[in-house]
Design an enzyme around this catalytic site. Sequence first.
Site, PDB file in Angstrom:
ATOM      1  N   HIS A   1     -16.475  56.818 -45.098  1.00  5.79           N
ATOM      2  CA  HIS A   1     -16.313  55.419 -46.091  1.00  5.79           C
ATOM      3  C   HIS A   1     -16.447  54.209 -45.702  1.00  5.79           C
ATOM      4  O   HIS A   1     -16.762  53.438 -46.265  1.00  5.79           O
ATOM      5  CB  HIS A   1     -15.396  55.805 -47.271  1.00  5.79           C
TER       6      HIS A   1
HETATM    7  C1  UD1 Z   1     -11.099  50.928 -50.098  1.00  2.00           C
HETATM    8  C2  UD1 Z   1     -10.213  49.818 -49.094  1.00  2.00           C
HETATM    9  C3  UD1 Z   1     -10.270  50.598 -47.669  1.00  2.00           C
HETATM   10  C4  UD1 Z   1      -9.492  52.005 -47.671  1.00  2.00           C
HETATM   11  C5  UD1 Z   1     -10.445  52.837 -48.895  1.00  2.00           C
HETATM   12  C6  UD1 Z   1     -10.065  54.130 -49.172  1.00  2.00           C
HETATM   13  C7  UD1 Z   1     -10.407  47.403 -49.039  1.00  2.00           C
HETATM   14  C8  UD1 Z   1     -11.034  46.141 -48.468  1.00  2.00           C
HETATM   15  N1  UD1 Z   1     -11.025  48.762 -48.834  1.00  2.00           N
HETATM   16  O1  UD1 Z   1     -12.227  50.632 -49.652  1.00  2.00           O
HETATM   17  O2  UD1 Z   1      -9.353  49.840 -46.691  1.00  2.00           O
HETATM   18  O3  UD1 Z   1      -9.547  52.548 -46.647  1.00  2.00           O
HETATM   19  O4  UD1 Z   1     -10.507  51.831 -50.405  1.00  2.00           O
HETATM   20  O5  UD1 Z   1     -10.478  54.782 -49.989  1.00  2.00           O
HETATM   21  O6  UD1 Z   1      -9.503  47.381 -49.907  1.00  2.00           O
HETATM   22  N2  UD1 Z   1     -15.791  53.104 -56.297  1.00  2.00           N
HETATM   23  C9  UD1 Z   1     -15.608  54.047 -57.466  1.00  2.00           C
HETATM   24  N3  UD1 Z   1     -14.549  54.660 -57.813  1.00  2.00           N
HETATM   25  C10 UD1 Z   1     -13.219  54.100 -57.591  1.00  2.00           C
HETATM   26  C11 UD1 Z   1     -13.213  53.316 -56.395  1.00  2.00           C
HETATM   27  C12 UD1 Z   1     -14.418  52.817 -55.909  1.00  2.00           C
HETATM   28  O7  UD1 Z   1     -16.750  54.603 -57.694  1.00  2.00           O
HETATM   29  O8  UD1 Z   1     -12.401  54.495 -58.285  1.00  2.00           O
HETATM   30  C13 UD1 Z   1     -16.749  52.672 -55.542  1.00  2.00           C
HETATM   31  C14 UD1 Z   1     -17.347  51.447 -56.449  1.00  2.00           C
HETATM   32  O9  UD1 Z   1     -18.806  51.476 -56.363  1.00  2.00           O
HETATM   33  C15 UD1 Z   1     -17.020  50.295 -55.298  1.00  2.00           C
HETATM   34  C16 UD1 Z   1     -16.888  51.220 -53.988  1.00  2.00           C
HETATM   35  O10 UD1 Z   1     -16.526  52.362 -54.529  1.00  2.00           O
HETATM   36  O11 UD1 Z   1     -17.946  49.198 -55.193  1.00  2.00           O
HETATM   37  C17 UD1 Z   1     -15.946  50.565 -52.934  1.00  2.00           C
HETATM   38  O12 UD1 Z   1     -14.587  50.538 -53.362  1.00  2.00           O
HETATM   39  P1  UD1 Z   1     -13.709  49.420 -52.952  1.00  2.00           P
HETATM   40  O13 UD1 Z   1     -12.236  49.567 -53.537  1.00  2.00           O
HETATM   41  O14 UD1 Z   1     -14.309  47.944 -52.995  1.00  2.00           O
HETATM   42  O15 UD1 Z   1     -13.601  49.896 -51.379  1.00  2.00           O
HETATM   43  P2  UD1 Z   1     -13.511  51.108 -50.661  1.00  2.00           P
HETATM   44  O16 UD1 Z   1     -14.702  51.654 -49.852  1.00  2.00           O
HETATM   45  O17 UD1 Z   1     -12.798  52.190 -51.679  1.00  2.00           O
END
Ligand code: UD1
Length: 363
Positions: A207
């Site tokens: 991820h």
């Molecule tokens: C975040 C953390 C990362 C951690 C990871 C674990 C930061 C900078 N990154 O990354 O350190 O390793 O979580 O999972 O804080 N999304 C969904 N549903 C959710 C959450 C996210 O669909 O419940 C999708 C959205 O499109 C979002 C993307 O995933 O834009 C990324 O989510 P985000 O929380 O920004 O970063 P992660 O890649 O999850």
Amino acid sequence: MLKVINVVGARPNFMKVAPIVAAMKRRAAKFQPLVVHTGQHYDAAMSDSFFRDLELPQPDTHLGVGSASHAAQTAAVMERFEPVVISEKPDWVLVVGDVNSTLACALVCVKLGVKVAHVEAGLRSRDRTMPEEINRLLTDQIADLLLTPSSDADANLRAEGIPAERIRLVGNVMIDSLLQNVERARGSRIKHDLGVVEKDYGVLTLHRPSNVDSPETFARILAALETITETLPVIFPVHPRTRKTIAELGLSNRVASMKNLRLIDPLGYLDFLSLYSAARLVLTDSGGIQEETSALGIPCLTLRENTERPITVELGTNVVVGTDTSRIVAAASAALNGSAKRTTHQPPFWDGHASERILDALE
Ligand code: UD1
């Protein structure tokens, strides 16, 4: 009585906060724990299922922030967390790990003059293109109490000029969760449901933006998987970010053409523990999984150029292989031939009692 706000935001936070809150409830005469969920992760599979599996009490406050750019998400957490801190007047705010919610809440507290403790302080990948590295560096600069998982973290903090009295080596709290749940995970039916045979499959998680948002890097990893899955079925619980980029980068057909690569939805804590603990090999770009596999003696290949958890390489089963196709394939075949690292000297204080030491430090 110490009133402590425990912050959770994203998936890797839940298994760190659950044993701390449970320990505070056991010391009810001394601690009044509150749980604030920023809502950085919000899908049932990324959040709710962890509250159930880990028996983490429902949040006292949910900030409902959701996904956005780094700046917008960090700012939204700050705006919504500030009034909670002002009205609750906690003695401590406890933040864990390195996600955007960690930094955002620490920054709110320091500006309000409220004491903040950082659990999992001092880890460094020395890769500033990694958003988490910025969150780690800044949180550690401003937090009042730095609770570290291993002595390399203490050394990093001291080298950054942080005085020894702000640092306390408490051990790895994620291992508290792991040891508390290893028995319960035996009740999971996930291996049966997926039809996999113990020690005869691999598990993949991916991820990191540096891997899944880059078409070149993602393609190099897929090329390695094309070879590896010829001899080993691989189960791939897909993070929502990765699900999105597979489609956006036009990789859906290539992924689907690997008949031994099985894509599934993200798993809850107990199902995932049940799955990886019986795997022959784990391939990952996660931070926490490097530690969990080391603790259980499962061979782990880290698909990154660096790690903020070098102790898992030094003492555990982790090999940092990068994202070059031939290096990944060579490391995987070494693991499948039985020549993988299997040493498992547990680092000091990865003993299931880190949460108790965290409470001692707060007291
Ligand atoms: C975040 C953390 C990362 C951690 C990871 C674990 C930061 C900078 N990154 O990354 O350190 O390793 O979580 O999972 O804080 N999304 C969904 N549903 C959710 C959450 C996210 O669909 O419940 C999708 C959205 O499109 C979002 C993307 O995933 O834009 C990324 O989510 P985000 O929380 O920004 O970063 P992660 O890649 O999850």
